[in-house]
Write a protein that holds these residues in place. Structure first.
Motif, short mmCIF file in Angstrom:
data_model
loop_
_atom_site.label_atom_id
_atom_site.label_comp_id
_atom_site.label_asym_id
_atom_site.label_seq_id
_atom_site.Cartn_x
_atom_site.Cartn_y
_atom_site.Cartn_z
N GLY A 164 0.84 -1.19 0.00
CA GLY A 164 0.00 0.00 0.00
C GLY A 164 0.87 1.24 0.00
O GLY A 164 2.09 1.17 0.16
N PHE A 165 0.23 2.37 -0.18
CA PHE A 165 0.96 3.64 -0.12
C PHE A 165 -0.02 4.77 0.15
O PHE A 165 -1.24 4.59 0.07
CB PHE A 165 1.75 3.90 -1.41
CG PHE A 165 0.91 3.91 -2.66
CD1 PHE A 165 0.22 5.04 -3.05
CD2 PHE A 165 0.81 2.77 -3.46
CE1 PHE A 165 -0.54 5.05 -4.21
CE2 PHE A 165 0.05 2.76 -4.61
CZ PHE A 165 -0.64 3.91 -4.99
N LEU A 275 -3.04 10.14 -13.88
CA LEU A 275 -2.58 9.07 -13.00
C LEU A 275 -1.76 8.10 -13.85
O LEU A 275 -2.20 7.64 -14.88
CB LEU A 275 -3.80 8.35 -12.43
CG LEU A 275 -3.58 7.48 -11.21
CD1 LEU A 275 -2.98 8.29 -10.08
CD2 LEU A 275 -4.90 6.87 -10.78
N LEU A 276 -0.54 7.84 -13.42
CA LEU A 276 0.37 7.05 -14.25
C LEU A 276 0.85 5.84 -13.47
O LEU A 276 1.18 5.95 -12.30
CB LEU A 276 1.57 7.92 -14.63
CG LEU A 276 2.66 7.27 -15.46
CD1 LEU A 276 2.19 7.11 -16.89
CD2 LEU A 276 3.92 8.11 -15.41
N GLU A 277 0.86 4.72 -14.13
CA GLU A 277 1.47 3.55 -13.53
C GLU A 277 2.76 3.29 -14.29
O GLU A 277 2.81 3.52 -15.49
CB GLU A 277 0.53 2.36 -13.65
CG GLU A 277 -0.76 2.60 -12.91
CD GLU A 277 -1.79 1.52 -13.20
OE1 GLU A 277 -1.42 0.50 -13.78
OE2 GLU A 277 -2.94 1.72 -12.86
N PRO A 278 3.77 2.80 -13.64
CA PRO A 278 3.80 2.40 -12.24
C PRO A 278 3.93 3.59 -11.30
O PRO A 278 4.33 4.67 -11.71
CB PRO A 278 5.07 1.55 -12.18
CG PRO A 278 5.95 2.13 -13.22
CD PRO A 278 5.05 2.59 -14.32
N VAL A 279 3.57 3.33 -10.03
CA VAL A 279 3.80 4.35 -9.02
C VAL A 279 5.31 4.41 -8.76
O VAL A 279 6.04 3.46 -9.04
CB VAL A 279 3.06 4.02 -7.70
CG1 VAL A 279 1.57 4.06 -7.89
CG2 VAL A 279 3.51 2.71 -7.12
N GLN A 300 -9.78 4.71 -8.06
CA GLN A 300 -8.92 3.80 -8.83
C GLN A 300 -7.79 3.24 -7.97
O GLN A 300 -7.40 2.09 -8.09
CB GLN A 300 -8.35 4.59 -10.00
CG GLN A 300 -7.78 3.76 -11.12
CD GLN A 300 -7.35 4.66 -12.28
OE1 GLN A 300 -7.85 5.75 -12.47
NE2 GLN A 300 -6.39 4.17 -13.03
N LEU A 301 -7.30 4.08 -7.08
CA LEU A 301 -6.16 3.68 -6.24
C LEU A 301 -6.58 2.92 -4.99
O LEU A 301 -5.74 2.35 -4.30
CB LEU A 301 -5.37 4.92 -5.82
CG LEU A 301 -4.67 5.70 -6.92
CD1 LEU A 301 -4.18 7.05 -6.40
CD2 LEU A 301 -3.48 4.90 -7.45
N PRO A 303 -7.61 0.13 -3.87
CA PRO A 303 -7.08 -1.16 -3.39
C PRO A 303 -5.72 -1.03 -2.70
O PRO A 303 -5.35 -1.89 -1.91
CB PRO A 303 -6.97 -1.99 -4.67
CG PRO A 303 -7.95 -1.39 -5.61
CD PRO A 303 -7.97 0.07 -5.29
N LEU A 304 -4.99 0.02 -3.02
CA LEU A 304 -3.65 0.17 -2.45
C LEU A 304 -3.52 1.37 -1.52
O LEU A 304 -2.46 1.65 -0.99
CB LEU A 304 -2.62 0.32 -3.58
CG LEU A 304 -2.34 -0.96 -4.35
CD1 LEU A 304 -1.66 -0.65 -5.66
CD2 LEU A 304 -1.47 -1.88 -3.52
#
Lengths: 353, 378
Positions: A164-165, A275-279, A300-301, A303-304
């Motif tokens: 998580g973050f 919003l860009l992946e990867p974090v 969107q985020l 879950p983490l």
């Protein structure tokens, strides 16, 4: 000894290891230098700001109220944020008088010294052997949690805290109305949260969600870079593992094709248009994202998402309260120090094997 | 010069270079010089016409005077941004990397398939057929209708057209060879054993080798179901892709051993291919082009340069050291010439050995950020 007394005894022990003048505190500091790679100042900052040794009565009451009784409680610790062992053990002690702790192999010292500082309170073991009806609190990566779920015997109450973050939310309209010094305060708070544990913990910020235009995003990026530079003088960078350094290189090259990567000796901040992946990986790296909708980004985020930070008393903070109920909300600069009222992670954790 | 005109010229030069290199028309030094010259011209074209690469090159201050100095695009970037020199309306095909959702899928857009076709068949003929002109070709893959964005399926189709180009029993005469259902022998996730036996029988009757194109997973499924299917002399099984942590883990050495036994061929006739959606060029293990090849060592064709680079500095590692695979692929004219992957390699003689993947932090492997290497959508 009842649960409240066990928590009190643990807090007494934690005060000893936090005390730089106590022999245990001195041993801890020298051992953590080797096991965590953090700078001496980074270790001190974590001990002073993240190790909760004086919780309020209300927090302790909540901690006890939230703990379901168990015949035995087991704790599997992660290495990412060494002070997290204290809370993890407290949660276990709140639920049982028989607590077994398996420290991380990378960072076993904090739990061992805490056991020395609070003798006969819990056992540090090399292997956990939970039985039917026991509770096992596990902290680590999602991969480790999945392995644990597969290998834990049936009938154990497994509580998994995986990856998580945290995120920071900042609003252009609100920042236009704050006094100039608030920018420096904002930047210091965010970068301080990102600097603790070199960003390895699950609470620290990786993303800064911006509600505003590109020029405002660039201002946020510049202020955060400045914040990292300032902070580096107080808390020098620690040593990153080779894998962590490689992650930063990979992330940097990925974002260079889609955004604006900037770095100083104190840290790096990339500006991207959504919003860009990867974090970003650990290591004092932040990603400023210009998002069309903060609420959508948070959803969107989710879950983490463990923690959402914002300016105090802001409108955006209030509007966000309903957006991510399973994340903690706080002011910037306080992300790594949630109330001592239970697990830091409010996401669903219960799995009974 | 328009983007299409410039691109067409580069495609033609790459194809001419590849044909000449395969024919042995160049000395080693001349081949190297021509490769470098062509690579730098492609890089300049891409810097001018691809916004993502323009940003990357700008960030590095690329000077376009040495290919080692060209910045490499991480393979993951194809999941973040369109990497193409042309506009989407000119896409001939878009290959997709695998991913659990559309959001995690990387895209490789091609304006033309001709360079991919020409170069892959040039190399495939050398590496798989040993220069023979004909073979009966089938693929243990779902039909292209089921996986229209698979670069692997596209390549297999090229091989069917180039190496076979005849009908199999039951095929309709007016259907292109690469679209005939008889060629694609995975249906509803299971290998079509009877279809394979029929194709092998045709190869026996034609007195020519069979070329079976398979993923490791489909080959394993076939071995689970079939007993023995003796192949004609000189036949080859091309095996590609690992299990990549999904589902059943496959021991590659055992798979090779079992496949050789089932097909009654020598293990040297099971040839591993290494490719990915992000590249239009492939590499083969222990191929017949390179007599000194050993098992597990892959060779790149003359139009592909593979270098092991340090994961932190991105500089080439010392010979014998392990590094990330950095590719300079002349076939990627319209996308990214230089690709960096997280595959770990070690140079061994003229080739390199694949050693798995660079470890990554937990968040890169979590459910939100599904991180899988492009397995060419198959």
């Amino acid at each position: 000894m009842d649960a409240r007394a066990r928590i009190s005894a643990l807090l007494e022990g934690a005060r000893r290891v936090a005390d730089a003048t106590h022999l245990l505190g001195q041993r801890l500091r020298s051992q953590l230098l080797l096991s965590t790679g953090l700078s001496a100042q980074g270790i001190e900052a974590a001990l002073q700001r993240c190790l909760e040794i004086n919780p309020t009565d209300a927090e302790i009451a909540a901690l006890l109220r939230n703990a379901a009784s168990a015949p035995r409680a087991h704790v599997l610790l992660s290495a990412n944020a060494f002070t997290a062992a204290h809370r993890a053990i407290a949660i276990a002690l709140a639920s049982s008088a028989h607590v077994f702790v398996r420290p991380s192999r990378r960072e076993p010292h904090f739990a061992r010294l805490l056991a020395e500082a609070a003798p006969n309170l819990f056992a540090v073991v090399d292997e956990l052997k939970p039985e039917v009806g026991d509770t096992l609190w596990a902290y680590g990566s999602d991969v480790t949690m999945a392995e644990l779920q597969a290998s834990t015997v049936s009938g154990v109450n497994l509580k998994c805290h995986g990856d998580g973050f945290g995120v920071v939310v900042v609003d252009q309209v609100e920042m236009e109305n704050v006094p100039p010094q608030a920018w420096a305060s904002f930047a210091h708070g965010v970068t301080f949260d990102a600097t603790l544990f070199e960003g390895r913990g699950c609470l620290g910020p990786r993303l800064v969600l911006v509600r505003g235009d590109e020029a405002f995003g660039r201002r946020v990026q510049a202020e955060l870079l400045s914040g990292f530079s300032e902070l580096e003088r107080q808390i020098p960078r620690g040593l990153l593992a080779l894998e962590e350094q490689a992650e930063i290189t990979w992330y940097r090259e990925c974002t260079r094709s889609v955004g604006d990567w900037r770095e100083t000796s104190g840290g790096a901040v990339t500006l991207v248009s959504n919003l860009l992946e990867p974090v970003p990986p650990p290591g004092r790296v932040l990603q400023v994202c210009l998002v069309p909708s903060v609420d959508q980004a948070l959803a969107q985020l989710q879950p983490l998402l463990t923690c959402i930070a914002h300016l105090a008393h802001s409108e955006s903070a209030q509007s966000l309260e309903g957006a991510a109920l399973r994340a903690r909300h706080c002011r910037v600069g306080e992300m790594q120090r949630p109330p001592f009222d239970g697990p830091v992670d409010l996401r669903p954790v219960g799995v009974t094997r | 010069v328009s983007v299409v005109t410039w691109s067409d010229a580069l495609h033609l030069q790459v194809q001419q270079f590849a044909v000449a290199a395969v024919e042995g028309s160049f000395s080693a030094a001349e081949q190297g010089d021509r490769f470098n010259d062509l690579a730098l011209r492609i890089a300049q074209f891409q810097a001018q016409h691809c916004a993502a690469l323009n940003r990357l090159f700008d960030a590095h201050g690329a000077a376009f005077d040495a290919i080692d100095e060209l910045p490499a695009l991480p393979a993951d970037a194809l999941r973040l941004v369109r990497v193409a020199c042309h506009s989407p309306d000119l896409d001939r095909t878009v290959f997709r990397t695998s991913g659990t959702t559309q959001r995690h899928t990387g895209l490789h857009a091609l304006r033309t398939l001709e360079t991919y076709r020409t170069l892959s068949t040039l190399l495939g003929r050398k590496a798989l057929l040993g220069g023979r002109s004909r073979a009966t070709v089938v693929a243990l893959l779902p039909s292209p209708e089921r996986i229209p964005h698979s670069s692997l399926a596209a390549m297999c189709g090229f091989f069917m057209e180039a190496f076979d180009a005849r009908t199999l029993p039951g095929d309709e005469g007016d259907v292109p060879v690469a679209m005939c259902p008889s060629r694609w022998l995975v249906r509803e996730g299971k290998p079509d054993v009877s279809g394979l036996k029929l194709a092998v029988q045709v190869a026996h009757e034609r007195a020519e080798p069979a070329l079976i194109l398979a993923t490791s997973a489909s080959l394993q499924l076939l071995l689970d179901e079939a007993q023995t299917i003796p192949l004609p002399t000189g036949s080859v099984v091309m095996q590609t892709g690992g299990s990549k942590g999904r589902g059943r883990q496959i021991d590659p050495e055992r798979l090779t051993r079992d496949a050789a036994k089932a097909f009654q061929i020598d293990e040297s006739q099971i040839i591993c291919e290494y490719g990915m959606t992000e590249l239009c060029s492939q590499m083969y293990e222990g191929n017949r082009w390179c007599a000194a090849a050993s098992r597990g060592v892959y060779f790149a064709p003359p139009w592909l340069q593979v270098t092991a680079v340090d994961a932190i500095s991105l500089r080439p590692v010392q010979p014998g050291e392990v590094g990330l695979a950095r590719f300079v692929d002349l076939a990627n004219v319209d996308s990214a010439l230089v690709i960096l992957t997280q595959d770990l390699i070690r140079q061994e003689g003229e080739g390199f050995r694949l050693l798995g993947r660079q470890p990554s932090s937990p968040l890169r492997g979590c459910s939100l950020l599904v991180e899988e290497r492009g397995n060419r959508g198959a």
